[in-house]
Design a protein around this motif. Sequence first.
Motif, mmCIF file in Angstrom:
data_model
loop_
_atom_site.group_PDB
_atom_site.id
_atom_site.type_symbol
_atom_site.label_atom_id
_atom_site.label_comp_id
_atom_site.label_asym_id
_atom_site.label_seq_id
_atom_site.Cartn_x
_atom_site.Cartn_y
_atom_site.Cartn_z
ATOM 1 N N ARG A 51 0.845 -1.192 0.000
ATOM 2 C CA ARG A 51 0.000 0.000 0.000
ATOM 3 C C ARG A 51 0.883 1.245 0.000
ATOM 4 O O ARG A 51 1.460 1.581 1.033
ATOM 5 C CB ARG A 51 -0.889 0.033 1.243
ATOM 6 C CG ARG A 51 -1.960 -1.038 1.271
ATOM 7 C CD ARG A 51 -2.911 -0.760 2.427
ATOM 8 N NE ARG A 51 -4.001 -1.724 2.455
ATOM 9 C CZ ARG A 51 -5.113 -1.570 3.156
ATOM 10 N NH1 ARG A 51 -5.277 -0.479 3.892
ATOM 11 N NH2 ARG A 51 -6.067 -2.487 3.151
ATOM 12 N N THR A 52 0.993 1.903 -1.118
ATOM 13 C CA THR A 52 1.668 3.200 -1.116
ATOM 14 C C THR A 52 0.637 4.264 -0.777
ATOM 15 O O THR A 52 -0.518 4.193 -1.188
ATOM 16 C CB THR A 52 2.326 3.507 -2.474
ATOM 17 O OG1 THR A 52 1.338 3.464 -3.505
ATOM 18 C CG2 THR A 52 3.433 2.509 -2.787
ATOM 19 N N ASP A 53 1.078 5.256 -0.008
ATOM 20 C CA ASP A 53 0.164 6.296 0.455
ATOM 21 C C ASP A 53 -0.085 7.347 -0.621
ATOM 22 O O ASP A 53 0.579 7.367 -1.658
ATOM 23 C CB ASP A 53 0.739 6.972 1.707
ATOM 24 C CG ASP A 53 0.892 6.002 2.863
ATOM 25 O OD1 ASP A 53 0.084 5.065 2.948
ATOM 26 O OD2 ASP A 53 1.822 6.186 3.675
ATOM 27 N N ALA A 54 -1.015 8.262 -0.328
ATOM 28 C CA ALA A 54 -1.316 9.365 -1.236
ATOM 29 C C ALA A 54 -0.047 10.146 -1.552
ATOM 30 O O ALA A 54 0.715 10.503 -0.657
ATOM 31 C CB ALA A 54 -2.353 10.286 -0.602
ATOM 32 N N GLY A 55 0.198 10.372 -2.842
ATOM 33 C CA GLY A 55 1.340 11.166 -3.264
ATOM 34 C C GLY A 55 2.649 10.422 -3.400
ATOM 35 O O GLY A 55 3.651 10.986 -3.837
ATOM 36 N N VAL A 56 2.671 9.142 -3.030
ATOM 37 C CA VAL A 56 3.890 8.326 -3.123
ATOM 38 C C VAL A 56 3.979 7.699 -4.508
ATOM 39 O O VAL A 56 2.967 7.335 -5.111
ATOM 40 C CB VAL A 56 3.902 7.236 -2.023
ATOM 41 C CG1 VAL A 56 5.100 6.302 -2.180
ATOM 42 C CG2 VAL A 56 3.917 7.883 -0.640
ATOM 43 N N HIS A 57 5.199 7.550 -5.016
ATOM 44 C CA HIS A 57 5.435 7.068 -6.374
ATOM 45 C C HIS A 57 5.990 5.633 -6.365
ATOM 46 O O HIS A 57 6.470 5.150 -5.342
ATOM 47 C CB HIS A 57 6.433 7.979 -7.088
ATOM 48 C CG HIS A 57 6.200 9.436 -6.848
ATOM 49 N ND1 HIS A 57 5.080 10.100 -7.324
ATOM 50 C CD2 HIS A 57 6.926 10.358 -6.149
ATOM 51 C CE1 HIS A 57 5.143 11.370 -6.940
ATOM 52 N NE2 HIS A 57 6.246 11.552 -6.228
ATOM 53 N N ALA A 58 5.957 5.000 -7.522
ATOM 54 C CA ALA A 58 6.558 3.678 -7.669
ATOM 55 C C ALA A 58 7.292 3.594 -9.001
ATOM 56 O O ALA A 58 6.671 3.749 -10.056
ATOM 57 C CB ALA A 58 5.498 2.577 -7.588
ATOM 58 N N GLU A 59 8.592 3.406 -8.945
ATOM 59 C CA GLU A 59 9.379 3.141 -10.157
ATOM 60 C C GLU A 59 9.332 1.657 -10.490
ATOM 61 O O GLU A 59 9.647 1.255 -11.610
ATOM 62 C CB GLU A 59 10.824 3.589 -9.948
ATOM 63 C CG GLU A 59 10.967 5.102 -9.812
ATOM 64 C CD GLU A 59 12.402 5.537 -9.608
ATOM 65 O OE1 GLU A 59 13.281 4.658 -9.427
ATOM 66 O OE2 GLU A 59 12.649 6.756 -9.625
ATOM 67 N N CYS A 60 8.937 0.874 -9.508
ATOM 68 C CA CYS A 60 8.849 -0.576 -9.677
ATOM 69 C C CYS A 60 7.704 -1.058 -8.798
ATOM 70 O O CYS A 60 7.703 -0.825 -7.592
ATOM 71 C CB CYS A 60 10.181 -1.204 -9.241
ATOM 72 S SG CYS A 60 10.208 -2.990 -9.283
ATOM 73 N N TYR A 61 6.702 -1.697 -9.411
ATOM 74 C CA TYR A 61 5.545 -2.171 -8.652
ATOM 75 C C TYR A 61 5.017 -3.425 -9.344
ATOM 76 O O TYR A 61 5.051 -3.523 -10.571
ATOM 77 C CB TYR A 61 4.449 -1.093 -8.607
ATOM 78 C CG TYR A 61 3.397 -1.335 -7.555
ATOM 79 C CD1 TYR A 61 3.499 -0.767 -6.296
ATOM 80 C CD2 TYR A 61 2.297 -2.155 -7.819
ATOM 81 C CE1 TYR A 61 2.537 -0.999 -5.321
ATOM 82 C CE2 TYR A 61 1.345 -2.400 -6.850
ATOM 83 C CZ TYR A 61 1.467 -1.815 -5.602
ATOM 84 O OH TYR A 61 0.514 -2.061 -4.633
ATOM 85 N N VAL A 62 4.530 -4.379 -8.556
ATOM 86 C CA VAL A 62 3.956 -5.611 -9.097
ATOM 87 C C VAL A 62 2.556 -5.797 -8.526
ATOM 88 O O VAL A 62 2.331 -5.613 -7.322
ATOM 89 C CB VAL A 62 4.832 -6.835 -8.769
ATOM 90 C CG1 VAL A 62 4.107 -8.141 -9.134
ATOM 91 C CG2 VAL A 62 6.167 -6.762 -9.510
#
Length: 252
Positions: A51-62
Motif C-alpha cells: 500500500r503506497t500512500d497518497a502522493g507516493v510514487h513507484a518506479e517498480c511495482y507488481v
Amino acid sequence: MRNIALKLMYNGTAYHGWQVQKNDVTVCGTLERAIAMVCGGEAIHLTGCGRTDAGVHAECYVANFRTRSRIPVDRLPFAINTHTPEDIVVREALEVPEEFNAIGSCLKKEYTYRIYNSRIKNPFYVNRAYFYPKHLDEEFLNRAARAFEGTHDFAAVRSVGTDVKSTVRTVYYCYVTRQSDLLELKVCANGFLYNMVRAITGTVLYAAEGKLTPEDIPLILERGDRTAAGPTVPPGGLYLTKLWYEDERLNG
C-alpha cells in the motif's frame, strides 16, 4: 482462470494512494477499470505488492489479477496503457502460478526517499523530492541511517493507521548518498510499517538538525517512543524502487 502479474510504474501525485477507496481516485481503482475494458468487462480485482500512500510514487511495482480472458500477455501492456492516464504505465505482463500473490510472495522491498538539498527551489522537483534548503552532510546522515539496520521493533517510526500483528521488521540496509543537490535515503526490508520510511527519514533529518544523535536511535527504537523520533516527512519524495521475488522475472 489465468493468474496475471503486471510490472508497472506510476507517479502518485494525482492519486490517493494505491488501495481502492470509495470516494477517492486511486492507482488500483484506475488500473482495475482499464484492465476490465481490455478483458471484456470482467470484474477485476488487483492485488498489489504493498500500500503506497497518497502522493507516493513507484518506479517498480507488481500487482496480479485473475482473468478468463485469453488475450496474450505480450499484448496486455499495450492494451491496458491505452486506457490509463499518462502517469500510470504497465511495463510487462507475465502469466504466474495460481498460488502467486503480489504481496504475499514478495520477499523484500526497497524504498528510496529523495531530498532536494539546495538553497534555491527547483520547480522540476515539486512533488518529486523534499525541498530542504539548509546544507546537509551526507556522511553524517548516512551514519544516522545505518543505525536503523538490523532486526528491531520499529514502532517508534510508524504512524497509527494499520493494525499489524507485530511491529518487528528486518532492515537489510539503510543508507544515504548524494549526487549534486539530490540526496537519496535507500532502505530495504522484509516489510514496512505505515509511514515507516518517511519517519526514518524525518529521524535522520532530526539528527542532522542536532535534535538527536545517531547513537540515540537504537535507544529510541528499543523504547518504541514515537515522540522521540523525527517527524513524518512529506510523501512526494518517496518512491518504491526495487522488489524481490523467487520468480526472478518479477524482480526489478
